[in-house]
Design an enzyme around this catalytic site. Structure first.
Site: not given
Length: 269
Positions: A54, A132, A145, A149
Site C-alpha cells: 500500500d 495522465s 486529481y 498529476k
C-alpha cells in the site's frame, strides 16, 4: 542478462497489463498491490513475484523495496498505483484530499526515494511514473486529481536533472482514456449541491460515446511503458494513446488560453 522491474498498482488495469507484458518479454517482475490475492493469475506467470504494498504506508514501501533488492538489482521502477478524485473542490473532504495526495503523489515520491540509493550505487536504472494527459491539460471538476498529476510531471522533470549525473533516468507515461474499470474501481466522485447541474453536464461530456470510443487498451499503453523502459532515450514525458496525443498537440498548437476556452465550450457549453 534478464532485467527486473518493480511495479506498483499491478492488480488490475495498466499495472496488470504491464506485469504481463514484461513477463512475456523475459523480465523478472515484482508486481505489487495492496492485496496480492486479487492477482493470482500473475503469480502463475514465469518470473513474477507478488508483493503486498500500500503506497500510502511508508513502512510497506521500505519492506517491499528491500525484498525486491534482496533478490538482485532492479532495473526499472514503474510507479503506477493511483486513482481519480473528481468533483468540485468545495465538496471534497479533507480526508479525501489527503488520501488523493498520499496515494498519487507522496506514494510515488516515497517509492522512488526507496530505490534511489541502489540505482545511484549501480550507476543505472529507470523510474517511470504513470501520470495522465491530465498532467498536461485540465478539465472541469478534476482539480484535486490534476494537482497530483501536474505535480508528478514537474517533479519528474526536475528529478531527471539531479539523477542524470548518476546514470539514472526519470520518465513519465501520460495516457488518455484507457478501457479499464478505472471509472468504477478507481474513481471517487465528490458531490456538492451547488454544483449538481455543472457536474451532470461535465459527466455527460466525459461519457459521450464518441469520446469513449477514442480510449486505448491497457495493453497498448503498456507497450509505451515498455518503450520508455528500453529505448535508452533521454526523454522524460511519453504521451500515450491517440486521444492524449491529439489533445496535447492541440494545446501546443493553439496555445494555453485558446485551448482552455475550447475546453470550456466543450464541457460547460
Amino acid at each position: 542478462m534478464p532485467q527486473t522491474i518493480f511495479i506498483t498498482g499491478a492488480s488490475t488495469g495498466l499495472g496488470h497489463a504491464a506485469a504481463r507484458l514484461f513477463s512475456e518479454r523475459g523480465w523478472t517482475v515484482f508486481a505489487t498491490m495492496r492485496d496480492p490475492s486479487k492477482a493470482t493469475d500473475l503469480a502463475a506467470r514465469p518470473g513474477v513475484t507478488l508483493l503486498a504494498l500500500d503506497v500510502t504506508q511508508p513502512a510497506q514501501i521500505t519492506a517491499a523495496a528491500e525484498a525486491a533488492l534482496a533478490k538482485g538489482p532492479v532495473d526499472v521502477v514503474f510507479n503506477n498505483a493511483g486513482y481519480g478524485l473528481a468533483g468540485p473542490l468545495e465538496g471534497i473532504t479533507d480526508a479525501q484530499l489527503t488520501a488523493q495526495l498520499d496515494t498519487n503523489l507522496l506514494g510515488v515520491m516515497r517509492t522512488t526515494k526507496a530505490f534511489i540509493p541502489a540505482f545511484r550505487a549501480r550507476g543505472a536504472g529507470t523510474f517511470i511514473t504513470t501520470t495522465s494527459i491530465g498532467g498536461l491539460v485540465t478539465f472541469p471538476l478534476n482539480s484535486a486529481y490534476h494537482a497530483t498529476k501536474w505535480a508528478l510531471e514537474g517533479w519528474s522533470e526536475s528529478l531527471a536533472f539531479e539523477l542524470a549525473p548518476f546514470g539514472v533516468r526519470v520518465k513519465t507515461v501520460a495516457p488518455g482514456g484507457i478501457h479499464t474499470d478505472f471509472a468504477g474501481r478507481s474513481l471517487v466522485l465528490a458531490q456538492h449541491p451547488a454544483y449538481a447541474a455543472l457536474q451532470e453536464k461535465v459527466l455527460a461530456a466525459f461519457r459521450n460515446p464518441a469520446r469513449l470510443a477514442q480510449r486505448s487498451t491497457a495493453e497498448a499503453i503498456a507497450q509505451v511503458v515498455y518503450e520508455a523502459a528500453t529505448d535508452g532515450k533521454d526523454q522524460v514525458t511519453y504521451v500515450a494513446g491517440a486521444d492524449a496525443k491529439a489533445t496535447y498537440a492541440q494545446r501546443l498548437a493553439v496555445g494555453v488560453e485558446a485551448f482552455r476556452q475550447g475546453v470550456a465550450k466543450m464541457f460547460l457549453g
